[in-house]
Design a protein around this motif. Structure first.
Motif, PDB file in Angstrom:
ATOM      1  N   LEU A 291       0.832  -1.198   0.000  1.00 18.81           N
ATOM      2  CA  LEU A 291       0.000   0.000   0.000  1.00 18.81           C
ATOM      3  C   LEU A 291       0.870   1.253   0.000  1.00 18.81           C
ATOM      4  CD1 LEU A 291      -2.799   1.239   0.070  1.00 18.81           C
ATOM      5  CD2 LEU A 291      -2.774   0.967   2.571  1.00 18.81           C
ATOM      6  N   LEU A 292       1.928   1.249   0.781  1.00 14.78           N
ATOM      7  CA  LEU A 292       2.837   2.398   0.818  1.00 14.78           C
ATOM      8  C   LEU A 292       3.460   2.646  -0.551  1.00 14.78           C
ATOM      9  CD1 LEU A 292       4.318   4.586   2.391  1.00 14.78           C
ATOM     10  CD2 LEU A 292       6.026   2.870   3.006  1.00 14.78           C
ATOM     11  N   ARG A 293       3.923   1.586  -1.195  1.00 12.46           N
ATOM     12  CA  ARG A 293       4.514   1.743  -2.538  1.00 12.46           C
ATOM     13  C   ARG A 293       3.474   2.260  -3.524  1.00 12.46           C
ATOM     14  NH1 ARG A 293       7.061  -3.160  -1.010  1.00 12.46           N
ATOM     15  NH2 ARG A 293       5.448  -4.337  -2.064  1.00 12.46           N
ATOM     16  N   ALA A 294       2.276   1.709  -3.472  1.00 16.29           N
ATOM     17  CA  ALA A 294       1.233   2.133  -4.404  1.00 16.29           C
ATOM     18  C   ALA A 294       0.813   3.584  -4.150  1.00 16.29           C
ATOM     19  CB  ALA A 294       0.017   1.214  -4.282  1.00 16.29           C
ATOM     20  N   ALA A 295       0.844   4.001  -2.887  1.00 16.89           N
ATOM     21  CA  ALA A 295       0.407   5.352  -2.531  1.00 16.89           C
ATOM     22  C   ALA A 295       1.324   6.425  -3.107  1.00 16.89           C
ATOM     23  CB  ALA A 295       0.326   5.491  -1.014  1.00 16.89           C
ATOM     24  N   MET A 296       2.521   6.049  -3.478  1.00 18.86           N
ATOM     25  CA  MET A 296       3.454   7.028  -4.036  1.00 18.86           C
ATOM     26  C   MET A 296       3.006   7.538  -5.410  1.00 18.86           C
ATOM     27  SD  MET A 296       5.615   7.375  -1.756  1.00 18.86           S
ATOM     28  CE  MET A 296       5.828   6.543  -0.221  1.00 18.86           C
ATOM     29  N   THR A 297       2.238   6.725  -6.126  1.00 20.52           N
ATOM     30  CA  THR A 297       1.857   7.103  -7.489  1.00 20.52           C
ATOM     31  C   THR A 297       0.362   7.030  -7.765  1.00 20.52           C
ATOM     32  OG1 THR A 297       2.234   4.839  -8.239  1.00 20.52           O
ATOM     33  CG2 THR A 297       4.090   6.361  -8.420  1.00 20.52           C
ATOM     34  N   ASN A 298      -0.428   6.594  -6.784  1.00 21.97           N
ATOM     35  CA  ASN A 298      -1.851   6.388  -7.017  1.00 21.97           C
ATOM     36  C   ASN A 298      -2.649   7.105  -5.937  1.00 21.97           C
ATOM     37  OD1 ASN A 298      -4.452   4.835  -6.479  1.00 21.97           O
ATOM     38  ND2 ASN A 298      -3.852   4.043  -8.484  1.00 21.97           N
ATOM     39  N   GLU A 299      -3.517   8.025  -6.354  1.00 20.03           N
ATOM     40  CA  GLU A 299      -4.279   8.825  -5.390  1.00 20.03           C
ATOM     41  C   GLU A 299      -5.232   7.975  -4.557  1.00 20.03           C
ATOM     42  OE1 GLU A 299      -5.264  11.689  -2.970  1.00 20.03           O
ATOM     43  OE2 GLU A 299      -3.692  11.912  -4.472  1.00 20.03           O
ATOM     44  N   GLU A 300      -5.860   6.962  -5.150  1.00 22.07           N
ATOM     45  CA  GLU A 300      -6.757   6.096  -4.384  1.00 22.07           C
ATOM     46  C   GLU A 300      -5.993   5.348  -3.304  1.00 22.07           C
ATOM     47  OE1 GLU A 300      -9.800   3.616  -6.263  1.00 22.07           O
ATOM     48  OE2 GLU A 300      -9.420   4.774  -8.090  1.00 22.07           O
ATOM     49  N   ALA A 301      -4.823   4.844  -3.658  1.00 25.79           N
ATOM     50  CA  ALA A 301      -3.996   4.136  -2.676  1.00 25.79           C
ATOM     51  C   ALA A 301      -3.525   5.095  -1.590  1.00 25.79           C
ATOM     52  CB  ALA A 301      -2.807   3.472  -3.358  1.00 25.79           C
ATOM     53  N   ALA A 302      -3.203   6.328  -1.957  1.00 22.90           N
ATOM     54  CA  ALA A 302      -2.778   7.327  -0.972  1.00 22.90           C
ATOM     55  C   ALA A 302      -3.903   7.611   0.019  1.00 22.90           C
ATOM     56  CB  ALA A 302      -2.337   8.601  -1.674  1.00 22.90           C
ATOM     57  N   GLN A 303      -5.130   7.738  -0.480  1.00 22.24           N
ATOM     58  CA  GLN A 303      -6.278   7.971   0.400  1.00 22.24           C
ATOM     59  C   GLN A 303      -6.489   6.780   1.327  1.00 22.24           C
ATOM     60  OE1 GLN A 303      -8.020  10.699   0.926  1.00 22.24           O
ATOM     61  NE2 GLN A 303      -9.304   9.680   2.434  1.00 22.24           N
ATOM     62  N   LEU A 304      -6.390   5.569   0.799  1.00 21.58           N
ATOM     63  CA  LEU A 304      -6.552   4.374   1.610  1.00 21.58           C
ATOM     64  C   LEU A 304      -5.468   4.312   2.690  1.00 21.58           C
ATOM     65  CD1 LEU A 304      -8.097   1.755   2.094  1.00 21.58           C
ATOM     66  CD2 LEU A 304      -6.626   0.669   0.395  1.00 21.58           C
ATOM     67  N   LEU A 305      -4.240   4.659   2.331  1.00 23.71           N
ATOM     68  CA  LEU A 305      -3.147   4.680   3.300  1.00 23.71           C
ATOM     69  C   LEU A 305      -3.426   5.690   4.409  1.00 23.71           C
ATOM     70  CD1 LEU A 305      -0.316   3.774   4.175  1.00 23.71           C
ATOM     71  CD2 LEU A 305       0.603   5.568   2.707  1.00 23.71           C
ATOM     72  N   ARG A 306      -3.892   6.874   4.049  1.00 18.13           N
ATOM     73  CA  ARG A 306      -4.220   7.880   5.069  1.00 18.13           C
ATOM     74  C   ARG A 306      -5.309   7.368   6.005  1.00 18.13           C
ATOM     75  NH1 ARG A 306      -3.256  11.394   0.644  1.00 18.13           N
ATOM     76  NH2 ARG A 306      -5.426  11.353   0.006  1.00 18.13           N
ATOM     77  N   GLU A 307      -6.338   6.776   5.440  1.00 18.06           N
ATOM     78  CA  GLU A 307      -7.429   6.257   6.267  1.00 18.06           C
ATOM     79  C   GLU A 307      -6.955   5.132   7.172  1.00 18.06           C
ATOM     80  OE1 GLU A 307     -10.464   5.164   3.491  1.00 18.06           O
ATOM     81  OE2 GLU A 307     -10.839   7.233   2.910  1.00 18.06           O
ATOM     82  N   LYS A 308      -6.178   4.215   6.627  1.00 19.59           N
ATOM     83  CA  LYS A 308      -5.693   3.070   7.394  1.00 19.59           C
ATOM     84  C   LYS A 308      -4.785   3.516   8.531  1.00 19.59           C
ATOM     85  CE  LYS A 308      -3.964  -0.974   8.514  1.00 19.59           C
ATOM     86  NZ  LYS A 308      -4.174  -1.242   9.901  1.00 19.59           N
ATOM     87  N   SER A 309      -3.852   4.406   8.237  1.00 27.07           N
ATOM     88  CA  SER A 309      -2.916   4.810   9.281  1.00 27.07           C
ATOM     89  C   SER A 309      -3.613   5.646  10.353  1.00 27.07           C
ATOM     90  CB  SER A 309      -1.722   5.547   8.690  1.00 27.07           C
ATOM     91  OG  SER A 309      -2.117   6.631   7.905  1.00 27.07           O
ATOM     92  N   THR A 310      -4.547   6.472   9.962  1.00 25.94           N
ATOM     93  CA  THR A 310      -5.284   7.271  10.946  1.00 25.94           C
ATOM     94  C   THR A 310      -6.160   6.380  11.806  1.00 25.94           C
ATOM     95  OG1 THR A 310      -5.283   9.174   9.480  1.00 25.94           O
ATOM     96  CG2 THR A 310      -6.913   9.176  11.248  1.00 25.94           C
ATOM     97  N   THR A 311      -6.908   5.503  11.184  1.00 24.32           N
ATOM     98  CA  THR A 311      -7.788   4.604  11.926  1.00 24.32           C
ATOM     99  C   THR A 311      -6.976   3.709  12.856  1.00 24.32           C
ATOM    100  OG1 THR A 311      -9.388   4.599  10.135  1.00 24.32           O
ATOM    101  CG2 THR A 311      -9.552   2.807  11.724  1.00 24.32           C
ATOM    102  N   GLY A 312      -5.878   3.161  12.340  1.00 28.96           N
ATOM    103  CA  GLY A 312      -5.041   2.291  13.168  1.00 28.96           C
ATOM    104  C   GLY A 312      -4.475   2.998  14.372  1.00 28.96           C
ATOM    105  N   ALA A 313      -4.070   4.228  14.194  1.00 31.14           N
ATOM    106  CA  ALA A 313      -3.498   4.986  15.306  1.00 31.14           C
ATOM    107  C   ALA A 313      -4.566   5.387  16.311  1.00 31.14           C
ATOM    108  CB  ALA A 313      -2.775   6.220  14.786  1.00 31.14           C
ATOM    109  N   VAL A 314      -5.679   5.895  15.827  1.00 32.92           N
ATOM    110  CA  VAL A 314      -6.734   6.373  16.719  1.00 32.92           C
ATOM    111  C   VAL A 314      -7.360   5.220  17.487  1.00 32.92           C
ATOM    112  CG1 VAL A 314      -9.001   7.487  16.786  1.00 32.92           C
ATOM    113  CG2 VAL A 314      -7.177   8.448  15.375  1.00 32.92           C
TER     114      VAL A 314
END
Length: 64
Positions: free
Chosen positions: A28-51
């Motif tokens: 997901l991290l690698r994909a987020a570097m070039t794909n906006e959908e993957a970047a959004q998913l990464l933001r959601e996952k990391s925020t949800t996981g932390a919170v």
């Protein structure tokens, strides 16, 4: 967000990425570097996981 909360958030995010490189989070991290959908998913996952790991005020125990 307090300094301690920021540190906890960062520690949680780094712990998520400290796993084996075959872990889906690395893909997901690698994909987020070039794909906006993957970047959004990464933001959601990391925020949800932390919170989700933070103590909830209504469940926090007070010292006796």
């Amino acid at each position: 967000m307090s300094d301690q909360q920021g540190k906890d958030y960062l520690r949680t995010m780094l712990a998520d990425f400290a796993g084996p490189q075959q872990d889906p989070m690395f893909a997901l991290l690698r994909a987020a570097m070039t794909n906006e959908e993957a970047a959004q998913l990464l933001r959601e996952k990391s925020t949800t996981g932390a919170v989700d790991r933070w103590p909830k005020p209504w469940t926090a125990r007070t010292p006796s």
